[in-house]
Every structure is written in structure tokens, then in C-alpha cells.
Design an enzyme around this catalytic site. Structure first.
Site, short mmCIF file in Angstrom:
data_model
loop_
_atom_site.label_atom_id
_atom_site.label_comp_id
_atom_site.label_asym_id
_atom_site.label_seq_id
_atom_site.Cartn_x
_atom_site.Cartn_y
_atom_site.Cartn_z
N ARG A 74 0.85 -1.20 0.00
CA ARG A 74 0.00 0.00 0.00
C ARG A 74 0.87 1.24 0.00
NH1 ARG A 74 -5.13 -1.94 1.59
NH2 ARG A 74 -6.02 -2.22 -0.47
N GLN A 128 -0.85 2.85 -5.91
CA GLN A 128 -2.29 3.15 -5.91
C GLN A 128 -2.96 2.86 -7.25
OE1 GLN A 128 -2.76 7.11 -4.37
NE2 GLN A 128 -2.81 6.38 -2.26
N ASP A 141 -3.80 -0.87 -7.64
CA ASP A 141 -4.42 -1.54 -6.50
C ASP A 141 -5.82 -2.05 -6.85
OD1 ASP A 141 -5.64 -2.09 -3.95
OD2 ASP A 141 -3.90 -1.10 -3.08
P1 NAD Z 1 -9.35 -3.82 4.09
O1 NAD Z 1 -10.23 -4.23 2.97
O2 NAD Z 1 -8.13 -4.60 4.38
O3 NAD Z 1 -10.21 -3.77 5.45
C1 NAD Z 1 -11.41 -3.06 5.49
C2 NAD Z 1 -11.48 -2.23 6.74
O4 NAD Z 1 -11.80 -3.07 7.85
C3 NAD Z 1 -10.18 -1.51 7.11
O5 NAD Z 1 -10.42 -0.12 7.18
C4 NAD Z 1 -9.84 -2.10 8.47
O6 NAD Z 1 -9.21 -1.17 9.33
C5 NAD Z 1 -11.21 -2.48 8.98
N1 NAD Z 1 -11.23 -3.39 10.12
C6 NAD Z 1 -10.46 -4.48 10.39
N2 NAD Z 1 -10.81 -5.02 11.59
C7 NAD Z 1 -11.83 -4.29 12.07
C8 NAD Z 1 -12.64 -4.35 13.24
N3 NAD Z 1 -12.44 -5.26 14.20
N4 NAD Z 1 -13.59 -3.41 13.40
C9 NAD Z 1 -13.80 -2.43 12.48
N5 NAD Z 1 -13.09 -2.33 11.35
C10 NAD Z 1 -12.12 -3.25 11.15
O7 NAD Z 1 -8.98 -2.29 3.95
P2 NAD Z 1 -8.73 -1.46 2.63
O8 NAD Z 1 -10.01 -1.04 2.04
O9 NAD Z 1 -7.84 -2.24 1.78
O10 NAD Z 1 -8.02 -0.13 3.16
C11 NAD Z 1 -7.15 -0.08 4.27
C12 NAD Z 1 -6.35 1.22 4.25
O11 NAD Z 1 -5.35 1.19 3.26
C13 NAD Z 1 -7.17 2.47 3.97
O12 NAD Z 1 -6.69 3.53 4.76
C14 NAD Z 1 -6.87 2.81 2.56
O13 NAD Z 1 -7.00 4.19 2.26
C15 NAD Z 1 -5.43 2.37 2.50
N6 NAD Z 1 -5.05 2.05 1.13
C16 NAD Z 1 -3.87 2.56 0.63
C17 NAD Z 1 -3.50 2.24 -0.67
C18 NAD Z 1 -2.23 2.77 -1.23
O14 NAD Z 1 -1.67 3.67 -0.67
N7 NAD Z 1 -1.75 2.20 -2.33
C19 NAD Z 1 -4.30 1.41 -1.43
C20 NAD Z 1 -5.48 0.91 -0.89
C21 NAD Z 1 -5.84 1.23 0.40
#
Ligand code: NAD
Length: 377
Positions: free
Chosen positions: A121, A126, A129
């Protein structure tokens, strides 16, 4: 070097490259793009459109045999792997942290496989992704599916026949999918609140105009590359109790809490569901990873004591046109880092190459995937 595009043989409606992507790859200097006949039909892309973009239409057997680099959406079948010559390259989404049988098969066959669902990440990653792209789709679609199941409106209305109060929507997990669900539910006029365990999520939730419900003491491991980490039993117990209080007031709950490579955390217990208002709806986007809701049945829509629970496991496939467009763009952006002058050129010092290369030269080479595999006897 020839690139091959394989169609999906199961229920998935997506195709891994669009005609625009084919044209972009030809511009990068690849010698040809072979597209399996009919591969785009369920994404509403005809063979003609691929031909116009410069692709050759071929049979599945030809794509498997004649391509040097093959692109897929989901994991290939055993028969597909058997038909690809060793030394060739495979790009797609193969869930390598949990799908060990596939990882071992790809290594044994001697394929260089890249799985884009484990890309680090970072800012540079990005545009590649795929999980974010699909998260955007499923977060949006989950709200529409949920709203469609609700026996009441989402927005507030003042009508001559009385006032309609807005729906209360609770989002569990404010990652990419959860944030898109918040934005969509807000656009439909609902009152929205959300839970997450990452400190960074709070600001994002508030910026979308939703309320953030905080459970004190979450482990927020910033070294986990943007992904959430597993919480303690004690934390989850407190979180479940608070979720239960909010669930009892909600009309629609969207579950999207995930931990990469692990079973999804259980946040909505059977007891909580049974205390929800009759007619309320749960859309469990974590269904394929075990579900955030105890009564979810993956792949099914069920009614449990008056509450509708949607356990659809591949919502991205229900919007195949945009899902394929986003998937294809992510793949082309990734290929730009592993191709030079139209040929494969792997830079093993690049964190995005090392972070996605799962098998290479008959070995499992991805450090995290390797650490999750049982020792081979
Ligand atoms: P994910 O699909 O892995 O998880 C979904 C969400 O579930 C996450 O926000 C996680 O914190 C939450 N979660 C896990 N356990 C939990 C619990 N017990 N209770 C409540 N929530 C819980 O997450 P994602 O959509 O892949 O995104 C995670 C982060 O990564 C975000 O901040 C996103 O902006 C960031 N991100 C960055 C990049 C990049 O920089 N290339 C790309 C994608 C996502």
C-alpha cells in the site's frame, strides 16, 4: 512478447483487459495481444471491439499455448495451469495468503506468477491496486442492494401523507469499500455512522459527514503497510457490545471489516441480529472471508427472524463494465513496471515487483506468502 487474455469460466462476469488496454499494451511494444473468443461478452465487450483495438481473437487453447504472459481475473483452473508452458508469466488475483493449493501448483509448474491483491500500500502502487478498485465498486453496490431490500426510504421526506424519517446506516469497517458505502448512503440521504480500528479512518469517516464510533484501545499497527491488524479478544468483546447497541437502532448495516490474509472479524453476533428491528437489512461484504455477521450464509440472501442478510460474495462481478475497466487499467499500470520495450524485464530491487511476485523458477518467492505455507514434506 505476446500477452494473452483468458475469459472467466465460472460465475465471474469480468474480463481482465478492455480494448483500450489492448491498444495501450501494443503501444508499449508487445508483439501481440491474444484475446480468448467471447472473453468480454459478459462485460458487454464484443470480439469485434477487441479486434478493432488490434487484438487477435483466439481459442482458449491457443491463448494458453501461444502467450508469454497470461492475464486472468480469478485463479486459473488446474487444467489451465497444466496447459501453460513452464517459465511463462501469469498475472491476476490469486489470494496467495490463503489459497496455498494454487500457490504450490504454480510453483510446481514453474510459472512466474504475480498476484495483485498483495501489492504494497504505497503511493506508487495506488494506480495498480485492484482491491481498492473492487472495494469502490462493492461499497457503492452494497448500499444499492441494501436500499433495495429495505421496506422503507433512505432519505427524509416531508409529504402530505406524513414525514418519512431517514434511514440509519451503520458501516462496520471504513476501508475503501466502507468509505464508498458511507459516501453512497449519504448521497441517498441516510444518517450514517461507522466503526473502524485504524486511527486514520476516523478523519476519513468524519470528512464524509458520517459519525465515527470509537472503541478505545485498538491496535493500529502502522507497520502493517496500511492494512488493519487482528485485535485482542478483549477488544473484540467490547467492540461487539458497542456494535450491538448501534445495530439495534440501525435500518441497514454494511459489513466490510477485513484483515488481509485472515478470517474476517466477527462483529455482529446472532444475538445482535435477533435484537435488530424487523425489516432491517445486513449486507455482509466480508461473506467470502467468513463474514462479519454470525448468521451470514455466503452466496445467499436469507431472512433471519425478520432481518434480511445479504451474503453475496462477488458483488464486483455484478458491475462488470466498470469493474473490468478498473481492473484492466490497474493491470496495465502494473505491466508498465515489469515490461521494457515490450519484453519482460524484472527489477528485483523494485518493492512492487517483489511485493507481488508469488512464484518464480519453481519456488515460492514471496516472503509473506512463504511464511504462511505449511512446510512441504
Ligand atoms: P481492508 O479491505 O483490508 O479492510 C477493510 C477495513 O476493515 C479496514 O479499514 C480495516 O481497518 C477495517 N477493520 C479491520 N478489523 C476491524 C474491526 N475489528 N472493526 C472495524 N473495522 C475493522 O482495507 P482497505 O479497504 O484495503 O483499506 C485499508 C487502508 O489502506 C485504507 O486507509 C486505505 O486508504 C489504504 N489504502 C492505501 C492504498 C495505497 O496507498 N496504495 C491502497 C489501498 C488502500
Amino acid at each position: 512478447m505476446k500477452i494473452g487474455v483468458l475469459g472467466e469460466q465460472g460465475q465471474d462476469n469480468r474480463v481482465p483487459l478492455t480494448p483500450k488496454n489492448v491498444a495501450a499494451l501494443l503501444k508499449l511494444g508487445v508483439s501481440g495481444v491474444l484475446v480468448e473468443s467471447g472473453a468480454g461478452s459478459r462485460s458487454f465487450i464484443s470480439d469485434e471491439k477487441y479486434k478493432e483495438s488490434g487484438a487477435e481473437i483466439a481459442s482458449r487453447a491457443q491463448v494458453l499455448k501461444e502467450s508469454d504472459l497470461i492475464i486472468k481475473v480469478t485463479e486459473p483452473s488446474k487444467e489451465d495451469v497444466a496447459a501453460i508452458d513452464s517459465g511463462k508469466v501469469l498475472v491476476g488475483v490469486f489470494s496467495p495468503l490463503t489459497n496455498h493449493a494454487m500457490v504450490n501448483l504454480l510453483a510446481k509448474k514453474g510459472l512466474s506468477s504475480f498476484s495483485l491483491d498483495v501489492i504494497p500500500r504505497t503511493t506508487r502502487a495506488q494506480a495498480m491496486d485492484i482491491l481498492s478498485s473492487m472495494g469502490t465498486i462493492i461499497g457503492y453496490k452494497a448500499v444499492l442492494v441494501g436500499a433495495n431490500q429495505l421496506p422503507s426510504f433512505m432519505p427524509m421526506f416531508m409529504t402530505a401523507a406524513g414525514t418519512v424519517i431517514p434511514a440509519k446506516v451503520l458501516i462496520l469497517g471504513a476501508g475503501v469499500a466502507g468509505l464508498q458505502a458511507i459516501a453512497t448512503a449519504k448521497r441517498l440521504g441516510a444518517v450514517v455512522e461507522a466503526f473502524d480500528v485504524r486511527a486514520a479512518a476516523k478523519e476519513e469517516v468524519l470528512s464524509l459527514g458520517a459519525k465515527f464510533v470509537e472503541v478505545e484501545g485498538a491496535k493500529d499497527d502502522t507497520s502493517a503497510g496500511g492494512y488493519a491488524v487482528e485485535q485482542s479478544e478483549e477488544f473484540l468483546k467490547r467492540q461487539k457490545a458497542l456494535v450491538a447497541q448501534h445495530a439495534a437502532q440501525s435500518d441497514l448495516i454494511i459489513c466490510s471489516a477485513l484483515i488481509l490474509g485472515k478470517k474476517a472479524p466477527l462483529l455482529l453476533t446472532r444475538e445482535t441480529v435477533e435484537a435488530m428491528k424487523p425489516g432491517s437489512v445486513v449486507v455482509d461484504l466480508a461473506a467470502a472471508s467468513g463474514g462479519n455477521c454470525e448468521v451470514t450464509e455466503p452466496g445467499k440472501v436469507i431472512s433471519h427472524k425478520g432481518v434480511t442478510i445479504v451474503g453475496e460474495t462477488n458483488m464486483a462481478s455484478s458491475m462488470p463494465a466498470d469493474a473490468s475497466m478498473m481492473y484492466g487499467n490497474n493491470v496495465v499500470n502494473f505491466l508498465k513496471i515489469i515490461l521494457k520495450d515490450g519484453e519482460i524485464n524484472l527489477n528485483m530491487d523494485d518493492d512492487l515487483v517483489v511485493g507481488t511476485l508469488i512464484t518464480h523458477q519453481n519456488e515460492v518467492v514471496h516472503a509473506r506468502v512463504k511464511s504462511t505455507l505449511a512446510p512441504q514434506s
